[in-house]
Write a protein that holds these residues in place. Structure first.
Motif, short mmCIF file in Angstrom:
data_model
loop_
_atom_site.label_atom_id
_atom_site.label_comp_id
_atom_site.label_asym_id
_atom_site.label_seq_id
_atom_site.Cartn_x
_atom_site.Cartn_y
_atom_site.Cartn_z
N THR A 38 23.43 42.59 7.13
CA THR A 38 23.30 43.59 8.17
C THR A 38 23.49 42.84 9.49
O THR A 38 23.70 41.65 9.49
CB THR A 38 21.91 44.25 8.20
N LEU A 39 23.40 43.59 10.55
CA LEU A 39 23.53 42.95 11.85
C LEU A 39 22.30 42.10 12.13
O LEU A 39 21.19 42.51 11.85
CB LEU A 39 23.62 44.02 12.93
N ARG A 44 23.59 44.77 19.67
CA ARG A 44 23.45 46.14 19.19
C ARG A 44 24.78 46.75 18.81
O ARG A 44 24.85 47.83 18.25
CB ARG A 44 22.76 47.02 20.25
N HIS A 46 27.97 47.55 16.72
CA HIS A 46 28.21 47.52 15.28
C HIS A 46 29.09 46.33 14.92
O HIS A 46 30.17 46.18 15.46
CB HIS A 46 28.87 48.84 14.87
N LEU A 47 28.63 45.48 13.99
CA LEU A 47 29.36 44.30 13.50
C LEU A 47 29.53 43.20 14.55
O LEU A 47 30.23 42.23 14.31
CB LEU A 47 30.75 44.69 12.95
N SER A 50 28.71 39.91 13.14
CA SER A 50 29.28 39.55 11.84
C SER A 50 30.39 38.54 12.03
O SER A 50 30.96 38.41 13.11
CB SER A 50 29.84 40.78 11.14
N CYS A 114 38.62 54.69 6.96
CA CYS A 114 37.39 54.78 7.76
C CYS A 114 37.71 54.79 9.26
O CYS A 114 37.15 55.59 10.02
CB CYS A 114 36.45 53.62 7.46
N HIS A 118 36.39 56.71 12.48
CA HIS A 118 35.37 55.88 13.14
C HIS A 118 35.98 54.84 14.08
O HIS A 118 36.98 54.23 13.76
CB HIS A 118 34.51 55.17 12.11
N GLY A 124 26.47 53.32 18.55
CA GLY A 124 25.84 54.64 18.63
C GLY A 124 26.74 55.80 18.29
O GLY A 124 27.90 55.63 17.90
N ASN A 125 26.20 57.00 18.41
CA ASN A 125 26.96 58.24 18.21
C ASN A 125 27.74 58.31 16.91
O ASN A 125 28.80 58.92 16.85
CB ASN A 125 27.93 58.47 19.37
N GLY A 126 27.22 57.68 15.87
CA GLY A 126 27.91 57.73 14.58
C GLY A 126 29.24 57.01 14.62
O GLY A 126 30.04 57.14 13.70
N PHE A 167 22.75 53.15 4.60
CA PHE A 167 22.83 51.70 4.58
C PHE A 167 21.94 51.10 3.51
O PHE A 167 20.73 51.19 3.56
CB PHE A 167 22.46 51.08 5.93
N GLN A 185 18.19 48.17 12.22
CA GLN A 185 18.33 48.02 13.68
C GLN A 185 18.13 49.32 14.46
O GLN A 185 18.11 49.31 15.67
CB GLN A 185 19.70 47.43 13.99
N ARG A 186 18.02 50.44 13.75
CA ARG A 186 17.90 51.71 14.46
C ARG A 186 16.48 52.01 14.93
O ARG A 186 16.28 52.77 15.85
CB ARG A 186 18.39 52.86 13.57
C1 HEC Z 1 27.59 43.64 7.28
C2 HEC Z 1 27.21 44.99 6.97
C3 HEC Z 1 28.09 46.08 7.53
C4 HEC Z 1 29.43 46.25 7.32
C5 HEC Z 1 30.40 45.36 6.57
C6 HEC Z 1 29.77 47.50 7.95
N1 HEC Z 1 28.66 48.06 8.52
FE1 HEC Z 1 28.57 49.85 9.42
N2 HEC Z 1 26.58 49.56 9.85
C7 HEC Z 1 25.86 48.44 9.48
C8 HEC Z 1 24.49 48.58 9.99
C9 HEC Z 1 23.36 47.58 9.82
C10 HEC Z 1 24.45 49.82 10.67
C11 HEC Z 1 23.25 50.43 11.40
C12 HEC Z 1 23.10 49.77 12.74
C13 HEC Z 1 23.99 50.35 13.79
O1 HEC Z 1 23.92 51.57 14.00
O2 HEC Z 1 24.76 49.59 14.41
C14 HEC Z 1 25.77 50.42 10.53
C15 HEC Z 1 26.11 51.65 11.04
C16 HEC Z 1 27.34 52.29 10.81
C17 HEC Z 1 27.67 53.63 11.22
C18 HEC Z 1 26.72 54.62 11.88
C19 HEC Z 1 26.50 54.30 13.31
C20 HEC Z 1 25.55 55.29 13.95
O3 HEC Z 1 25.37 55.14 15.15
O4 HEC Z 1 25.01 56.18 13.30
C21 HEC Z 1 28.98 53.85 10.89
C22 HEC Z 1 29.77 55.12 11.11
C23 HEC Z 1 29.46 52.65 10.25
N3 HEC Z 1 28.44 51.71 10.23
C24 HEC Z 1 30.73 52.51 9.75
C25 HEC Z 1 31.24 51.32 9.23
C26 HEC Z 1 32.63 51.11 8.88
C27 HEC Z 1 33.72 52.13 9.00
C28 HEC Z 1 32.72 49.84 8.40
C29 HEC Z 1 33.97 49.09 7.98
C30 HEC Z 1 34.88 48.73 9.03
C31 HEC Z 1 31.39 49.26 8.43
N4 HEC Z 1 30.53 50.19 8.96
C32 HEC Z 1 31.05 48.00 7.97
C33 HEC Z 1 26.30 47.39 8.73
C34 HEC Z 1 27.62 47.22 8.30
#
Ligand code: HEC
Ligand code: HEC
Ligand code: HEC
Ligand code: HEC
Ligand code: HEC
Ligand code: HEC
Ligand code: HEC
Length: 274
Positions: A38-39, A44, A46-47, A50, A114, A118, A124-126, A167, A185-186
Motif C-alpha cells: 500500500t502507500l 497522499r 495515489h502511488l 510506489s 482502468c 481513472h 481523492g475523488n475516486g 483494497f 490511508q483514508r
Molecule cells: C501498491 C498498491 C496499489 C496499486 C498497485 C494500485 N493502487 Fe489504487 N489504491 C491503493 C491504496 C492504498 C488506495 C487508498 C488510498 C488512496 O486513496 O490513495 C488506493 C485507491 C485507489 C482508488 C480510489 C481513490 C479514492 O479516492 O477513492 C482508485 C480509483 C484506484 N486506487 C485505482 C487504481 C488503479 C487504476 C491502479 C492501477 C494503475 C491502482 N489503483 C494501483 C493502492 C494501490
C-alpha cells in the motif's frame, strides 16, 4: 444478506462478465508469491510512494511520453492491490467497437482499461477523470437504451464496481484485511497504518514496524524464534501467518488492545528468542 441483494447477486452472476472472470484468474496466476504494497504514509497522492519501475518500463525516467509503456496490463498491475475492482465490475482490458469520447482515452493498444476512467496519479475523488459522475458518467459512452433494456435500468451497475472499498493486499489474512479496510490511508492519519512493498506494517505512530503476512513456522527454521507450540495461545497466526491479530486483540471491548502487556517487550519475546 437481504433477499433483494441475493436476487441481485444471482442476477449479476448470470450476466457476469466473462472477460472480468478471465482477468481475475490471470491476476491470481501472476500474483502468486508476490507481496503487495500500500502507500507508505506521507505522500497522499495515489502511488506517489510506489516504485515507478513496478509499472513503468522507464522506471525513474518515466515521463508523459513514455508513461504508457507499462510492464504488464493495468488489469494485472492494479488488480494486485484492487482485486475486487476487476471482479463484478465494468469490463476492462478490451478493444471497444466504438471509440469513446476523448475525455476517456484508450491505452496504446486501443483497449478500454482502468486509466480510461481513472486518473492514476491524482488524489481523492475516486481518481475519476472528467467531471461526470454516476449515471451521467455512464452516459458519456452508453445511450439511454443501453440501460433501459436492463431489468433494473442499470442502477445496480452505475457504481462502477460492486465490491466498493475493495483494497485488500492479497497476501494478508482476512483479519488484517478487515483492519486495513479502516486503518488504511483514508482514515484518521493518527491511526493510519500502511503495509509497504516488502510486507512491513508501518504504524503511523511508528511504534513498531513489523513484517506481516509471513509464515511463522517458516521463519522459525532459521533460528531466532521460539517454536510455534511454545508461544502464547493469545497470539493468533491465521493460516500460520503473522497478522494484526498476532499482536492486537481482534474482538475486544477495548478496541486495538495488545494481546498481552508489552512491558519489558514481553509480547515481542513471546516469539523472538534472542
Ligand atoms: C501498491 C498498491 C496499489 C496499486 C498497485 C494500485 N493502487 Fe489504487 N489504491 C491503493 C491504496 C492504498 C488506495 C487508498 C488510498 C488512496 O486513496 O490513495 C488506493 C485507491 C485507489 C482508488 C480510489 C481513490 C479514492 O479516492 O477513492 C482508485 C480509483 C484506484 N486506487 C485505482 C487504481 C488503479 C487504476 C491502479 C492501477 C494503475 C491502482 N489503483 C494501483 C493502492 C494501490
Ligand atoms: C501501479 C502502477 C503504476 C505505478 C507504481 C506508477 N504508475 Fe505512473 N501511470 C500508471 C498508469 C496505468 C498510467 C496511465 C498510462 C496510460 O495513460 O497509458 C500512468 C501514467 C503516468 C504518467 C503520465 C501522466 C499521467 O499522470 O497520466 C506519469 C508522468 C507517471 N505515470 C509517472 C509515474 C511515476 C513518477 C511513478 C513513481 C513515483 C509512477 N508513475 C508509478 C501506472 C503506475
Ligand atoms: C469510456 C466509455 C465507457 C464508460 C464511461 C462506461 N462504459 Fe460501460 N462499456 C463501454 C464499452 C465500450 C463496453 C463494451 C460493450 C459495448 O460496446 O457496449 C461497455 C460495457 C458495459 C457493460 C457490459 C454489457 C454486457 O452486456 O456485457 C455494462 C453493464 C456497462 N458497460 C455499464 C456501464 C456503467 C453502469 C457505466 C457507468 C459507471 C459505464 N458502463 C461507463 C464503455 C463505457
Ligand atoms: C467504465 C469506467 C471504469 C473503469 C473502466 C474502471 N473503473 Fe474503477 N471506478 C469507476 C467508478 C464510476 C468508480 C466510483 C468512483 C467514485 O467513488 O465516485 C470507481 C472506483 C474505483 C475504485 C475505488 C472504489 C472501489 O471500488 O474500491 C477502485 C480501487 C477502482 N475503481 C479501480 C479500478 C481498476 C483497478 C480498474 C481497471 C481494472 C478500474 N477501476 C476500471 C469506473 C471505472
Ligand atoms: C470499522 C473500522 C475499524 C476496523 C475494522 C478496525 N478499526 Fe481500529 N480503530 C478504528 C477507529 C475509528 C479508531 C480510533 C480512531 C480515533 O480515535 O480517531 C481505531 C483505533 C485503533 C487502535 C488505537 C487504539 C488507541 O486508542 O490507541 C488500534 C491499535 C487499532 N484500532 C487496531 C485495530 C486492529 C488490529 C483491527 C483489526 C483487528 C482494527 N483496528 C479494525 C476503526 C477500525
Ligand atoms: C508485532 C506486533 C504488531 C503487529 C503485527 C501489528 N501491530 Fe499495531 N501496534 C503494535 C504495538 C506494540 C503498538 C503500540 C501499542 C501501545 O503502545 O499501546 C501498536 C499500535 C497500533 C496502533 C495505534 C497507533 C500507532 O500507530 O501506534 C494501530 C492503529 C495499530 N497498531 C494497528 C495495527 C494494524 C492495522 C495492524 C495490521 C496491519 C497491526 N497494528 C499490526 C504491535 C503490532
Ligand atoms: C507473533 C510472533 C511475533 C511477535 C509477537 C513479534 N515478532 Fe517480530 N518477528 C516475528 C517473525 C516471525 C519475524 C520474521 C519475519 C520474516 O521472516 O521476515 C519478525 C521480525 C521482526 C523484525 C525484523 C527483523 C528482521 O531481521 O527481519 C523486527 C525488527 C521485529 N520482528 C521486532 C519485533 C518487536 C519490537 C516486537 C514486539 C513489539 C515483535 N517483533 C513481536 C515474529 C514476531
Amino acid at each position: 444478506m437481504p433477499v433483494q441483494w441475493r436476487a441481485l447477486e444471482a442476477w449479476m452472476k448470470k450476466f457476469t462478465f466473462k472477460l472480468a472472470a478471465t482477468l481475475a484468474l490471470l491476476v491470481m496466476a501472476a500474483g502468486a508469491g508476490v507481496l503487495y504494497a500500500t502507500l507508505a504514509p506521507g505522500n497522499r497522492q495515489h502511488l506517489g510512494n510506489s516504485s515507478c519501475a513496478g509499472c513503468h518500463l522507464a522506471g525513474d525516467r518515466v515521463n508523459a511520453e513514455n508513461a504508457s509503456i507499462l510492464t504488464a496490463s493495468q488489469e494485472i498491475l492494479c488488480g494486485q492491490c484492487h482485486p475486487k475492482a476487476i471482479q463484478v465490475s465494468h469490463p476492462s482490458g478490451f478493444a471497444p467497437k466504438n471509440k469513446p469520447p476523448a475525455a476517456y482515452p484508450l491505452d496504446w493498444k486501443g483497449d478500454l482499461t482502468c486509466s480510461t476512467c481513472h486518473e492514476i496519479h491524482n488524489s481523492g475523488n475516486g481518481l475519476m477523470r472528467g467531471t461526470q459522475r454516476g449515471k451521467a458518467l455512464c452516459l458519456s459512452c452508453h445511450n439511454d437504451q443501453f440501460f433501459a433494456k436492463m431489468r433494473d435500468r442499470g442502477v445496480s451497475t452505475q457504481v462502477g464496481h460492486l465490491g466498493g472499498g475493495s483494497f485488500v493486499a492479497a497476501f494478508l489474512d482476512v483479519y488484517s484485511a478487515k483492519c486495513m479496510s479502516c486503518h488504511d490511508q483514508r482514515g484518521n492519519p493518527k491511526f493510519a497504518t500502511a503495509v509497504d512493498q516488502s510486507g512491513v506494517v508501518r504504524h503511523a505512530g511508528s511504534s513498531v514496524n513489523h513484517p506481516i503476512g509471513v509464515n511463522y513456522k517458516k521463519s522459525t527454521i532459521y533460528g531466532g524464534y521460539r517454536p510455534m507450540h511454545m508461544i502464547s495461545k493469545k497470539i493468533l497466526l491465521p493460516d500460520g501467518k503473522l497478522s494484526c491479530v498476532s499482536c492486537h486483540q481482534g474482538y475486544a471491548g477495548e478496541h486495538g488492545k495488545l494481546v498481552m502487556n508489552n512491558t519489558g517487550s514481553a509480547l515481542c519475546f513471546e516469539c523472538h528468542d534472542l
